[in-house]
Design a protein around this motif. Sequence first.
Motif, mmCIF file in Angstrom:
data_model
loop_
_atom_site.group_PDB
_atom_site.id
_atom_site.type_symbol
_atom_site.label_atom_id
_atom_site.label_comp_id
_atom_site.label_asym_id
_atom_site.label_seq_id
_atom_site.Cartn_x
_atom_site.Cartn_y
_atom_site.Cartn_z
ATOM 1 N N ARG A 119 37.535 32.535 35.435
ATOM 2 C CA ARG A 119 37.725 33.509 34.272
ATOM 3 C C ARG A 119 38.226 32.632 32.781
ATOM 4 N NH1 ARG A 119 38.677 38.990 32.551
ATOM 5 N NH2 ARG A 119 41.030 39.010 31.802
ATOM 6 N N TYR A 136 38.480 41.741 39.533
ATOM 7 C CA TYR A 136 37.786 40.417 41.439
ATOM 8 C C TYR A 136 38.599 41.682 41.906
ATOM 9 C CZ TYR A 136 37.301 38.381 44.623
ATOM 10 O OH TYR A 136 36.404 37.287 45.845
ATOM 11 N N ALA A 153 39.505 32.837 39.502
ATOM 12 C CA ALA A 153 40.494 33.130 38.330
ATOM 13 C C ALA A 153 40.265 31.360 37.316
ATOM 14 C CB ALA A 153 42.550 32.384 38.878
ATOM 15 N N GLY A 160 36.246 37.682 37.243
ATOM 16 C CA GLY A 160 37.239 36.783 38.169
ATOM 17 C C GLY A 160 36.606 36.340 39.320
ATOM 18 N N ASP A 181 39.245 41.472 33.868
ATOM 19 C CA ASP A 181 39.509 41.286 35.729
ATOM 20 C C ASP A 181 39.644 41.874 36.490
ATOM 21 O OD1 ASP A 181 40.031 39.191 37.607
ATOM 22 O OD2 ASP A 181 42.072 38.589 37.063
#
Length: 352
Positions: free
Chosen positions: A304, A158, A301, A253, A156
């Motif tokens: 993901r 992002y 989110a 993400g 993640d």
Amino acid sequence: MPAATSVPRTVLHWHVHGSWSTAFVQGRHTCLLPVLPEGGPWGGGRPAAWDWPERVQEATPEQLRERADEIDAVVLQRPEEIELTERWTGRRPGVDLPAVFVEHNTPKGDVPTTRHPLADRDDIPVVHVTHFNALAWDTGRAPTRVIEHGVLDPGDRYTGEIGRAAVVVNEPVRRGRVTGTDLLAGFADTVGLDVFGIGSERLGEAVTHPDVAIGGDLPQGRLHTEMARRRVYLHPVRWTSLGLSLIEAMMLGMPVVALATTEVAVDVPADAGVVATDLRVLNEGLRTYRDDPDLARAAGAAGRASALARHGVDRFLHDWERLLTEIVEGGPGGVDADAALARGPGRLQPAG
């Protein structure tokens, strides 16, 4: 995911698609990659751009002949590999060497009547990477399976700190309308685009717009970092199989805005982005995510979680473990039909 119970195999496999192969070689099997002095499409061996396990071994045609009895199965990806396998190993795929054919692509030509090259054979199963591909191809009497993509989790990453959209397409000039290159200027009227990928340095030949910037062909780790700095990911592709860059963007993400074509229409959940065929809706999605970082982060989110659940490498390897066991233990061309029906098509599982 239940633990695999089969023994490690030795699999003959050409490096054709880097991201797909990178997921495949994470399994327990020894992979033999043909290598020729001149390299090229039929003997490129291990790719320099990817960090693969040591159990992925290069083998010349002479070495393949010497080790022919060790090979448990061949994973084919191009029709020409059938003849090459027989010439280099002395064993015939689907006859005295268990084989599967991975079809990575959407059909070309007279869709939906495009007939698959293996449609007249029933001794080599065709494995599609998406359910859309399985639906669109005419595979005749060939047994078919779907094993959806597996993607290594890039993490993640992002941040969304740059209020622009990332686009990743390979050879956007040559492929043109296939990759939606003609749509980029229209999208750039709404939000600035940073376009990455193989051949992206030529994009100026096809698109002239002050807010389209060329990011170039970056190493994967750096590419993922640069993608994740952009506010949103744009997937303008009209007609290819499910792009791994889209899955990677979701795993990073990122919120996504994508054309509702091929498998994308069912792979991106509603809370992960905007998927549509109406360009006005797509442009509004880009504008909304650019202007609302909190909404963008929430959509990323959700994307993901969905991508990890559906396209995680563990699920991918488990499915391939099962199929290889079926074709090897069932004999050349053998597929356990009852097991295939019991497995059913891939389904989105809750994250966590």
